[in-house]
Write an enzyme that holds these catalytic residues in place. Structure first.
Site, PDB file in Angstrom:
ATOM      1  N   HIS A   1      -5.060  -0.874   7.830  1.00 45.17           N
ATOM      2  CA  HIS A   1      -5.348  -0.509   6.437  1.00 45.17           C
ATOM      3  C   HIS A   1      -6.569  -1.248   5.902  1.00 45.17           C
ATOM      4  O   HIS A   1      -6.420  -2.255   5.205  1.00 45.17           O
ATOM      5  CB  HIS A   1      -4.145  -0.860   5.552  1.00 45.17           C
ATOM      6  CG  HIS A   1      -2.985   0.054   5.706  1.00 45.17           C
ATOM      7  ND1 HIS A   1      -2.788   1.150   4.902  1.00 45.17           N
ATOM      8  CD2 HIS A   1      -1.973   0.058   6.591  1.00 45.17           C
ATOM      9  CE1 HIS A   1      -1.694   1.779   5.268  1.00 45.17           C
ATOM     10  NE2 HIS A   1      -1.172   1.139   6.298  1.00 45.17           N
TER      11      HIS A   1
ATOM     12  N   CYS B   1      -4.053   4.697   9.493  1.00 42.67           N
ATOM     13  CA  CYS B   1      -2.626   4.550   9.762  1.00 42.67           C
ATOM     14  C   CYS B   1      -1.939   5.914   9.864  1.00 42.67           C
ATOM     15  O   CYS B   1      -2.197   6.635  10.818  1.00 42.67           O
ATOM     16  CB  CYS B   1      -1.999   3.622   8.726  1.00 42.67           C
ATOM     17  SG  CYS B   1      -0.486   2.875   9.330  1.00 42.67           S
TER      18      CYS B   1
ATOM     19  N   GLU C   1      -8.327  -0.586   3.479  1.00 43.67           N
ATOM     20  CA  GLU C   1      -8.392  -0.532   2.008  1.00 43.67           C
ATOM     21  C   GLU C   1      -7.589  -1.657   1.352  1.00 43.67           C
ATOM     22  O   GLU C   1      -7.709  -1.890   0.166  1.00 43.67           O
ATOM     23  CB  GLU C   1      -7.905   0.840   1.509  1.00 43.67           C
ATOM     24  CG  GLU C   1      -6.403   1.080   1.489  1.00 43.67           C
ATOM     25  CD  GLU C   1      -5.757   1.329   2.863  1.00 43.67           C
ATOM     26  OE1 GLU C   1      -6.446   1.193   3.902  1.00 43.67           O
ATOM     27  OE2 GLU C   1      -4.550   1.632   2.877  1.00 43.67           O
TER      28      GLU C   1
ATOM     29  N   GLU D   1       3.473   7.984   5.073  1.00 50.23           N
ATOM     30  CA  GLU D   1       4.445   8.431   6.071  1.00 50.23           C
ATOM     31  C   GLU D   1       3.926   9.759   6.617  1.00 50.23           C
ATOM     32  O   GLU D   1       3.878  10.754   5.896  1.00 50.23           O
ATOM     33  CB  GLU D   1       5.798   8.592   5.390  1.00 50.23           C
ATOM     34  CG  GLU D   1       6.954   8.004   6.172  1.00 50.23           C
ATOM     35  CD  GLU D   1       7.268   8.858   7.393  1.00 50.23           C
ATOM     36  OE1 GLU D   1       7.457   8.277   8.491  1.00 50.23           O
ATOM     37  OE2 GLU D   1       7.323  10.088   7.254  1.00 50.23           O
ATOM     38  N   SER D   2       3.544   9.763   7.886  1.00 45.38           N
ATOM     39  CA  SER D   2       2.854  10.943   8.419  1.00 45.38           C
ATOM     40  C   SER D   2       3.724  12.198   8.383  1.00 45.38           C
ATOM     41  O   SER D   2       3.215  13.303   8.144  1.00 45.38           O
ATOM     42  CB  SER D   2       2.341  10.680   9.834  1.00 45.38           C
ATOM     43  OG  SER D   2       3.394  10.298  10.687  1.00 45.38           O
TER      44      SER D   2
HETATM   45  N1  GLN Z   1       4.823   4.434  10.208  1.00 43.85           N
HETATM   46  C1  GLN Z   1       4.086   5.439   9.491  1.00 43.85           C
HETATM   47  C2  GLN Z   1       4.119   6.779  10.227  1.00 43.85           C
HETATM   48  O1  GLN Z   1       4.476   6.822  11.359  1.00 43.85           O
HETATM   49  C3  GLN Z   1       2.650   5.006   9.263  1.00 43.85           C
HETATM   50  C4  GLN Z   1       2.625   3.745   8.449  1.00 43.85           C
HETATM   51  C5  GLN Z   1       1.433   3.581   7.561  1.00 43.85           C
HETATM   52  O2  GLN Z   1       0.695   4.519   7.276  1.00 43.85           O
HETATM   53  N2  GLN Z   1       1.293   2.386   7.050  1.00 43.85           N
HETATM   54  O3  GLN Z   1       3.787   7.772   9.659  1.00 43.85           O
END
Ligand code: GLN
Length: 200
Positions: free
Chosen positions: A176, A84, A178, A53-54
């Site tokens: 992703h 991501c 990984e 989650e950024s």
């Molecule tokens: N939705 C997340 C974000 O906005 C990113 C999702 C992820 O890293 N899989 O930070």
């Protein structure tokens, strides 16, 4: 197979998908390090910013002094790879006016770009430089809405939107890599590391 045993690759371990990246780094013969303090950055040849989650990772990065430390790491031409949420952290701008984090890469990203209906999905992507399509797993993924300098090279697109791009020592990926058995994108990152610090 190229010998990557001389290299240490860190994975920022504040929140998110850390162990899967470490496993791929080790499968390619490099040393993987879970990075929890800024002091550990000195041990690394390259650093991965994982998915998660950024907003949460960004907050923790600020709290532990990682924003300036990672900007400094990038200034030393050391490679960074954001997947991501990690891609969002690298971006100079985020759509919707939210404050950007590291502000290193000349991209403007859209968070959660694929909408609720398609929360997560897998698709075979054509990637520049790879012989085989890559099985890309997207999870509440962002994409690159605008590339804001000619230094950014587009490496893959999905439905007309850039989902993998490179700018000098920076690599950003909306999906992703990984979470699959395919090591080719991690190999791409290790090649960037090798070019930055040729094997002695
Ligand atoms: N939705 C997340 C974000 O906005 C990113 C999702 C992820 O890293 N899989 O930070």
């Amino acid at each position: 197979m190229t010998d990557y045993s001389a290299y240490t690759v860190g994975v920022l371990a504040l929140q998110g998908a850390v162990t899967e990246h470490m496993r791929q780094i080790e499968q390619l013969g490099a040393t993987a390090l879970a990075v929890k303090t800024v002091e550990q950055l000195a041990l690394l040849d390259g650093l991965i910013l994982p998915g998660g989650e950024s907003t949460a990772i960004g907050r923790l990065m600020r709290h532990y002094g990682f924003i300036e430390a990672i900007r400094d790491f990038a200034r030393q031409r050391k490679p960074l790879f954001g997947t991501c949420a990690g891609m969002i952290l690298l971006a100079k701008a985020i759509e919707g006016g939210e404050a950007a984090h590291l502000q290193l890469m000349d991209i403007r990203v859209q968070r959660n770009a694929f909408g609720r209906q398609t929360d997560s999905f897998q698709t075979d992507l054509k990637v520049k430089g790879l012989a085989q399509p890559f099985p890309a797993v997207f999870i509440r993924a962002p994409y690159i809405r605008h590339i804001t300098s000619s230094a950014v090279e587009k490496l893959a697109e999905f439905n007309g939107n850039t989902v993998l791009a490179k700018q000098d020592n920076l690599l950003a990926c909306a999906f992703h890599p990984e979470l699959t058995d395919d090591l080719s994108i991690m190999r791409l990152f290790l090649t960037m590391i090798e070019q930055a610090r040729p094997h002695r």
